[in-house]
Design a protein around this motif. Sequence first.
Motif, PDB file in Angstrom:
ATOM      1  N   LYS A 100       1.049  -1.382   0.264  1.00  0.00           N
ATOM      2  CA  LYS A 100      -0.436  -0.270   0.246  1.00  0.00           C
ATOM      3  C   LYS A 100       0.681   1.222   0.158  1.00  0.00           C
ATOM      4  CE  LYS A 100      -0.309   0.134   5.261  1.00  0.00           C
ATOM      5  NZ  LYS A 100      -1.457   0.096   6.081  1.00  0.00           N
ATOM      6  N   GLY A 101       0.074   2.681  -0.781  1.00  0.00           N
ATOM      7  CA  GLY A 101       0.654   3.746  -0.202  1.00  0.00           C
ATOM      8  C   GLY A 101       0.752   4.126  -1.688  1.00  0.00           C
ATOM      9  N   LEU A 102       1.100   5.533  -1.479  1.00  0.00           N
ATOM     10  CA  LEU A 102       1.448   6.688  -2.720  1.00  0.00           C
ATOM     11  C   LEU A 102       2.150   6.657  -2.999  1.00  0.00           C
ATOM     12  CD1 LEU A 102      -1.980   5.959  -2.170  1.00  0.00           C
ATOM     13  CD2 LEU A 102      -2.163   7.466  -4.648  1.00  0.00           C
ATOM     14  N   PHE A 103       3.245   7.712  -4.018  1.00  0.00           N
ATOM     15  CA  PHE A 103       4.187   8.210  -4.295  1.00  0.00           C
ATOM     16  C   PHE A 103       3.454   9.968  -3.442  1.00  0.00           C
ATOM     17  CE2 PHE A 103       6.094   4.725  -6.711  1.00  0.00           C
ATOM     18  CZ  PHE A 103       7.249   5.292  -6.241  1.00  0.00           C
ATOM     19  N   GLU A 104       4.617  10.669  -3.748  1.00  0.00           N
ATOM     20  CA  GLU A 104       4.383  11.825  -3.101  1.00  0.00           C
ATOM     21  C   GLU A 104       4.859  13.387  -4.194  1.00  0.00           C
ATOM     22  OE1 GLU A 104       3.741  16.134  -0.092  1.00  0.00           O
ATOM     23  OE2 GLU A 104       3.543  14.287   0.724  1.00  0.00           O
ATOM     24  N   SER A 164      14.702  -1.106  -0.717  1.00  0.00           N
ATOM     25  CA  SER A 164      13.329  -1.442  -0.634  1.00  0.00           C
ATOM     26  C   SER A 164      12.614  -0.549   0.515  1.00  0.00           C
ATOM     27  CB  SER A 164      13.013  -2.837  -0.327  1.00  0.00           C
ATOM     28  OG  SER A 164      14.259  -3.010   1.240  1.00  0.00           O
ATOM     29  N   ASP A 165      13.320  -0.477   1.371  1.00  0.00           N
ATOM     30  CA  ASP A 165      12.593   0.773   2.436  1.00  0.00           C
ATOM     31  C   ASP A 165      12.617   2.265   1.532  1.00  0.00           C
ATOM     32  OD1 ASP A 165      15.397   1.604   2.820  1.00  0.00           O
ATOM     33  OD2 ASP A 165      15.708   1.802   4.840  1.00  0.00           O
ATOM     34  N   GLY A 166      12.959   2.730   1.170  1.00  0.00           N
ATOM     35  CA  GLY A 166      12.433   4.362  -0.574  1.00  0.00           C
ATOM     36  C   GLY A 166      13.784   5.401   0.367  1.00  0.00           C
ATOM     37  N   THR A 177      31.970   6.215  -4.780  1.00  0.00           N
ATOM     38  CA  THR A 177      31.930   6.522  -3.382  1.00  0.00           C
ATOM     39  C   THR A 177      30.194   7.330  -3.312  1.00  0.00           C
ATOM     40  OG1 THR A 177      33.503   8.067  -4.084  1.00  0.00           O
ATOM     41  CG2 THR A 177      31.806   9.240  -2.217  1.00  0.00           C
ATOM     42  N   ILE A 178      29.238   6.544  -2.570  1.00  0.00           N
ATOM     43  CA  ILE A 178      28.033   6.763  -1.524  1.00  0.00           C
ATOM     44  C   ILE A 178      27.836   7.553  -0.542  1.00  0.00           C
ATOM     45  CG2 ILE A 178      26.279   5.659  -0.636  1.00  0.00           C
ATOM     46  CD1 ILE A 178      28.062   3.003  -1.685  1.00  0.00           C
ATOM     47  N   ILE A 179      27.173   8.545  -1.320  1.00  0.00           N
ATOM     48  CA  ILE A 179      25.977  10.076  -0.597  1.00  0.00           C
ATOM     49  C   ILE A 179      25.390   9.778  -0.426  1.00  0.00           C
ATOM     50  CG2 ILE A 179      27.844  11.176  -1.857  1.00  0.00           C
ATOM     51  CD1 ILE A 179      25.796  12.395  -3.278  1.00  0.00           C
ATOM     52  N   ASP A 180      24.504  10.515   0.394  1.00  0.00           N
ATOM     53  CA  ASP A 180      23.173  10.037   1.068  1.00  0.00           C
ATOM     54  C   ASP A 180      21.566  10.977   0.416  1.00  0.00           C
ATOM     55  OD1 ASP A 180      20.275   8.968   2.484  1.00  0.00           O
ATOM     56  OD2 ASP A 180      20.826  10.584   4.136  1.00  0.00           O
ATOM     57  N   LEU A 181      21.223  10.794  -0.204  1.00  0.00           N
ATOM     58  CA  LEU A 181      19.738  11.030  -0.429  1.00  0.00           C
ATOM     59  C   LEU A 181      18.900  11.540  -0.401  1.00  0.00           C
ATOM     60  CD1 LEU A 181      20.608  10.450  -4.552  1.00  0.00           C
ATOM     61  CD2 LEU A 181      21.792  12.010  -3.396  1.00  0.00           C
ATOM     62  N   GLY A 182      18.543  11.276   1.641  1.00  0.00           N
ATOM     63  CA  GLY A 182      17.680  11.246   2.150  1.00  0.00           C
ATOM     64  C   GLY A 182      16.792   9.638   1.584  1.00  0.00           C
ATOM     65  N   ARG A 183      15.562  10.133   1.717  1.00  0.00           N
ATOM     66  CA  ARG A 183      14.243   8.802   1.484  1.00  0.00           C
ATOM     67  C   ARG A 183      12.831   9.291   0.558  1.00  0.00           C
ATOM     68  NH1 ARG A 183      10.763   5.623   4.526  1.00  0.00           N
ATOM     69  NH2 ARG A 183      10.258   6.991   6.104  1.00  0.00           N
ATOM     70  N   ILE A 184      12.524   8.345   0.167  1.00  0.00           N
ATOM     71  CA  ILE A 184      11.489   8.783  -0.665  1.00  0.00           C
ATOM     72  C   ILE A 184      10.237   8.894  -0.229  1.00  0.00           C
ATOM     73  CG2 ILE A 184      10.548   6.608  -1.712  1.00  0.00           C
ATOM     74  CD1 ILE A 184      10.366   7.682  -4.190  1.00  0.00           C
ATOM     75  N   ARG A 185       9.394  10.344   0.222  1.00  0.00           N
ATOM     76  CA  ARG A 185       8.119  10.328   0.104  1.00  0.00           C
ATOM     77  C   ARG A 185       6.689   9.206   0.284  1.00  0.00           C
ATOM     78  NH1 ARG A 185       5.259  16.097   3.037  1.00  0.00           N
ATOM     79  NH2 ARG A 185       7.236  15.823   4.486  1.00  0.00           N
ATOM     80  N   VAL A 186       5.899   8.708   1.001  1.00  0.00           N
ATOM     81  CA  VAL A 186       5.138   7.698   0.805  1.00  0.00           C
ATOM     82  C   VAL A 186       4.240   7.746   1.182  1.00  0.00           C
ATOM     83  CG1 VAL A 186       4.846   5.131   0.370  1.00  0.00           C
ATOM     84  CG2 VAL A 186       6.914   5.932  -0.532  1.00  0.00           C
ATOM     85  N   VAL A 187       2.457   7.842   1.492  1.00  0.00           N
ATOM     86  CA  VAL A 187       1.662   8.378   1.917  1.00  0.00           C
ATOM     87  C   VAL A 187       0.777   6.734   1.867  1.00  0.00           C
ATOM     88  CG1 VAL A 187       2.139  10.604   2.014  1.00  0.00           C
ATOM     89  CG2 VAL A 187       0.456   9.511   0.363  1.00  0.00           C
ATOM     90  N   GLU A 220       8.371   5.142   8.410  1.00  0.00           N
ATOM     91  CA  GLU A 220       9.077   3.780   7.501  1.00  0.00           C
ATOM     92  C   GLU A 220       7.801   2.905   7.577  1.00  0.00           C
ATOM     93  OE1 GLU A 220      10.334   1.481  11.532  1.00  0.00           O
ATOM     94  OE2 GLU A 220      11.867   3.372  11.618  1.00  0.00           O
ATOM     95  N   LEU A 221       8.345   2.515   6.493  1.00  0.00           N
ATOM     96  CA  LEU A 221       7.186   1.485   5.422  1.00  0.00           C
ATOM     97  C   LEU A 221       7.225   0.390   6.378  1.00  0.00           C
ATOM     98  CD1 LEU A 221       8.791   1.418   2.012  1.00  0.00           C
ATOM     99  CD2 LEU A 221       7.020   2.454   2.281  1.00  0.00           C
ATOM    100  N   PRO A 222       5.160   0.233   6.491  1.00  0.00           N
ATOM    101  CA  PRO A 222       4.497  -0.904   7.184  1.00  0.00           C
ATOM    102  C   PRO A 222       5.966  -2.361   6.203  1.00  0.00           C
ATOM    103  CG  PRO A 222       3.651  -0.110   5.840  1.00  0.00           C
ATOM    104  CD  PRO A 222       4.744   0.802   5.914  1.00  0.00           C
ATOM    105  N   GLU A 223       5.702  -3.468   7.104  1.00  0.00           N
ATOM    106  CA  GLU A 223       6.052  -4.378   6.854  1.00  0.00           C
ATOM    107  C   GLU A 223       4.381  -5.439   5.878  1.00  0.00           C
ATOM    108  OE1 GLU A 223       5.798  -9.603   8.303  1.00  0.00           O
ATOM    109  OE2 GLU A 223       5.642  -7.693   9.560  1.00  0.00           O
ATOM    110  N   GLY A 224       5.382  -5.915   4.355  1.00  0.00           N
ATOM    111  CA  GLY A 224       4.850  -5.760   3.240  1.00  0.00           C
ATOM    112  C   GLY A 224       4.896  -4.988   2.185  1.00  0.00           C
ATOM    113  N   THR A 225       5.244  -3.614   2.611  1.00  0.00           N
ATOM    114  CA  THR A 225       5.048  -2.673   1.526  1.00  0.00           C
ATOM    115  C   THR A 225       6.934  -2.502   0.764  1.00  0.00           C
ATOM    116  OG1 THR A 225       3.568  -1.806   2.645  1.00  0.00           O
ATOM    117  CG2 THR A 225       4.494  -0.485   1.894  1.00  0.00           C
TER     118      THR A 225
END
Length: 275
Positions: A100-104, A164-166, A177-187, A220-225
């Motif tokens: 479940k969820g939608l991108f914003e 997988s957790d966004g 080199t790896i840089i942090d770009l945050g986390r995608i918002r899911v509603v 946080e994304l719930p279990e199964g998402t």
Amino acid sequence: MNNSMISSSVSMSALQKKLDLIAENVANANTTGYKRKTSVFEDILNSVQPQHEDFLQEGRSTPLGFTQGWGMRMSALLLDMSQATLMATNLPTDLAIEGKGLFEVAVPAPGGGTTPAYTRSGSFQLLPHPDGGRQLSTNTGMPVVNQDGEPIIVPDGYELRVQSDGTLVGVSEADDTIIDLGRIRVVDVRMPELLRSIGDNLYVIDDIPNRENVVVVMDELPEGTMIMQGYTEASNVSLVDELTELISVQRAYQLNARALYSADQMLGMAVRLRA
């Protein structure tokens, strides 16, 4: 006869809206991320017509009077948010939500600025940003936002990776080199019936009381998402179900049209007899 004509014509108007809804679903059977639309109907008005006491015959088990209907109307338009098939594209900017969820995303507001909109269509792309780097956007150029509500910017020379957790990271094409770009918002959509479509698989919430309860940001994304990179979600429209419903609605429309025609013929006969 007038009652029959009113009831039939009103019901035909409601059924026409249902036919238009089915046509929209069928037209978007292959649209990425499209969610099937359904409708709810209700009676407009029912009234009890009285009957003379002579109708109360021996053996009758029902009370005097009969219910007179005045047609129906479409009372609500609902979104079927059920999961559809995920299709592999192998494009790093294509994202799909499994669960479940939608991108914003941020869309222009009527009075200026931006307002949040929501979508299941993860067919995104990286577009040049005026301040440098590339911005993750929808196929119509609307920016996808992170957990802080800000546009997601990928610096030049970095490749976007989505876990997988966004979680969003940028991987340097030169030295990994790896840089942090945050986390995608899911509603999480709590009341999908209050979402209004604005086209391009985008939905907004009108200015209504307690609009903050319609969608809730997932910390946080719930279990199964989970977020699937390199995938898009197909439409959840089933052509078999839509065509079956189309036949049913067409027959109901024809029945009401026949009732309207018969009432018109009877009215014409009555007028000619009186003349």
